[in-house]
Design a protein around this motif. Structure first.
Motif, PDB file in Angstrom:
ATOM      1  N   PRO A 187     -10.319-107.260 -18.808  1.00 33.63           N
ATOM      2  CA  PRO A 187      -9.534-106.034 -18.879  1.00 33.63           C
ATOM      3  C   PRO A 187      -8.611-106.067 -20.091  1.00 33.63           C
ATOM      4  O   PRO A 187      -8.057-107.104 -20.446  1.00 33.63           O
ATOM      5  N   ALA A 188      -8.495-104.929 -20.746  1.00 36.18           N
ATOM      6  CA  ALA A 188      -7.604-104.804 -21.902  1.00 36.18           C
ATOM      7  C   ALA A 188      -7.180-103.348 -21.995  1.00 36.18           C
ATOM      8  O   ALA A 188      -7.947-102.441 -21.659  1.00 36.18           O
ATOM      9  N   GLU A 189      -5.979-103.140 -22.433  1.00 36.89           N
ATOM     10  CA  GLU A 189      -5.485-101.779 -22.602  1.00 36.89           C
ATOM     11  C   GLU A 189      -6.330-101.062 -23.649  1.00 36.89           C
ATOM     12  O   GLU A 189      -6.626-101.613 -24.713  1.00 36.89           O
ATOM     13  N   ASP A 190      -6.724 -99.854 -23.326  1.00 32.14           N
ATOM     14  CA  ASP A 190      -7.501 -99.049 -24.269  1.00 32.14           C
ATOM     15  C   ASP A 190      -6.531 -98.404 -25.248  1.00 32.14           C
ATOM     16  O   ASP A 190      -5.816 -97.476 -24.898  1.00 32.14           O
ATOM     17  N   THR A 191      -6.503 -98.912 -26.455  1.00 31.88           N
ATOM     18  CA  THR A 191      -5.570 -98.413 -27.466  1.00 31.88           C
ATOM     19  C   THR A 191      -6.118 -97.216 -28.221  1.00 31.88           C
ATOM     20  O   THR A 191      -5.399 -96.589 -28.989  1.00 31.88           O
ATOM     21  N   GLY A 192      -7.399 -96.923 -28.032  1.00 29.93           N
ATOM     22  CA  GLY A 192      -8.023 -95.844 -28.775  1.00 29.93           C
ATOM     23  C   GLY A 192      -8.467 -96.266 -30.160  1.00 29.93           C
ATOM     24  O   GLY A 192      -9.128 -95.514 -30.868  1.00 29.93           O
ATOM     25  N   GLU A 193      -8.105 -97.471 -30.561  1.00 25.63           N
ATOM     26  CA  GLU A 193      -8.507 -98.007 -31.864  1.00 25.63           C
ATOM     27  C   GLU A 193      -9.974 -98.403 -31.816  1.00 25.63           C
ATOM     28  O   GLU A 193     -10.467 -98.868 -30.788  1.00 25.63           O
ATOM     29  N   PRO A 194     -10.680 -98.254 -32.935  1.00 24.17           N
ATOM     30  CA  PRO A 194     -12.083 -98.705 -32.954  1.00 24.17           C
ATOM     31  C   PRO A 194     -12.154-100.208 -32.707  1.00 24.17           C
ATOM     32  O   PRO A 194     -11.290-100.957 -33.155  1.00 24.17           O
ATOM     33  N   LYS A 195     -13.170-100.620 -31.979  1.00 19.26           N
ATOM     34  CA  LYS A 195     -13.357-102.046 -31.725  1.00 19.26           C
ATOM     35  C   LYS A 195     -14.089-102.660 -32.905  1.00 19.26           C
ATOM     36  O   LYS A 195     -14.740-101.966 -33.680  1.00 19.26           O
ATOM     37  N   ALA A 196     -13.977-103.970 -33.036  1.00 18.47           N
ATOM     38  CA  ALA A 196     -14.584-104.670 -34.177  1.00 18.47           C
ATOM     39  C   ALA A 196     -16.069-104.369 -34.276  1.00 18.47           C
ATOM     40  O   ALA A 196     -16.783-104.422 -33.293  1.00 18.47           O
ATOM     41  N   LYS A 197     -16.530-104.052 -35.479  1.00 21.31           N
ATOM     42  CA  LYS A 197     -17.947-103.780 -35.691  1.00 21.31           C
ATOM     43  C   LYS A 197     -18.606-104.893 -36.502  1.00 21.31           C
ATOM     44  O   LYS A 197     -19.770-104.802 -36.829  1.00 21.31           O
ATOM     45  N   ASN A 198     -17.843-105.925 -36.824  1.00 19.93           N
ATOM     46  CA  ASN A 198     -18.411-106.976 -37.659  1.00 19.93           C
ATOM     47  C   ASN A 198     -19.102-108.065 -36.844  1.00 19.93           C
ATOM     48  O   ASN A 198     -19.678-108.977 -37.406  1.00 19.93           O
ATOM     49  N   ILE A 199     -19.061-107.962 -35.508  1.00 17.71           N
ATOM     50  CA  ILE A 199     -19.729-108.936 -34.657  1.00 17.71           C
ATOM     51  C   ILE A 199     -20.606-108.169 -33.684  1.00 17.71           C
ATOM     52  O   ILE A 199     -20.161-107.231 -33.045  1.00 17.71           O
ATOM     53  N   LEU A 200     -21.856-108.569 -33.583  1.00 18.11           N
ATOM     54  CA  LEU A 200     -22.771-107.890 -32.672  1.00 18.11           C
ATOM     55  C   LEU A 200     -23.681-108.919 -32.026  1.00 18.11           C
ATOM     56  O   LEU A 200     -24.382-109.652 -32.725  1.00 18.11           O
ATOM     57  N   ALA A 201     -23.630-109.000 -30.711  1.00 10.55           N
ATOM     58  CA  ALA A 201     -24.528-109.890 -29.964  1.00 10.55           C
ATOM     59  C   ALA A 201     -25.765-109.100 -29.584  1.00 10.55           C
ATOM     60  O   ALA A 201     -25.666-107.962 -29.132  1.00 10.55           O
ATOM     61  N   TYR A 202     -26.918-109.714 -29.768  1.00  6.94           N
ATOM     62  CA  TYR A 202     -28.185-109.085 -29.400  1.00  6.94           C
ATOM     63  C   TYR A 202     -28.730-109.781 -28.165  1.00  6.94           C
ATOM     64  O   TYR A 202     -28.904-111.003 -28.160  1.00  6.94           O
ATOM     65  N   TRP A 203     -29.031-108.997 -27.136  1.00  3.71           N
ATOM     66  CA  TRP A 203     -29.610-109.497 -25.900  1.00  3.71           C
ATOM     67  C   TRP A 203     -31.114-109.291 -25.962  1.00  3.71           C
ATOM     68  O   TRP A 203     -31.581-108.193 -26.260  1.00  3.71           O
TER      69      TRP A 203
END
Length: 126
Positions: free
Chosen positions: A55-71
């Motif tokens: 859980p984390a407060e939703d700040t409305g800021e974009p989340k990091a796009k420089n890391i992406l896990a592929y399933w």
């Protein structure tokens, strides 16, 4: 050259504003219930790899796009469409990157990038 001391990917953690809603969404997306479910962390065992929700407060800021896990999946097109039907949004379309490897990514309803990949080099776990 020395042998790597890294053992491989173990856990990917996504921060979510609404933990209960995220548990429901990821239970549907991965088709399993969490093995660990507390108010501060929820863990899903995805064939020996962990998907964690925190859980984390939703700040409305974009989340990091420089890391992406592929399933890994067997059918990228089918899973991509299924994730979209569950409320995810397109992030990157499915592409063929060569060698029979196909991948794409979506944004979950909580703003996290979720990648899926088919790689014929890695055989499915039983």
């Amino acid at each position: 050259m020395e042998q790597s001391t890294f053992l491989g990917l173990r856990t990917v953690v996504y921060e979510v504003g609404n933990l209960e809603e995220a548990i429901g969404w990821y239970t549907q997306a991965f088709g399993i219930e969490p093995y660990f479910n507390e108010s501060y962390y929820v863990g899903f065992n995805i064939r020996g790899f962990e998907l964690g929700l925190m859980p984390a407060e939703d700040t409305g800021e974009p989340k990091a796009k420089n890391i992406l896990a592929y399933w890994g999946v067997e059918d990228v097109e089918k899973e991509y469409a299924r994730l979209l039907s569950l409320g995810a949004k397109e992030n990157a379309p499915i592409i063929d990157v060569g060698g029979g490897i196909r991948l794409g990514s979506v944004i979950d309803p909580f703003g996290n990038a979720l990648g899926i990949i088919y790689n014929p080099i890695f055989k499915s776990a039983p």
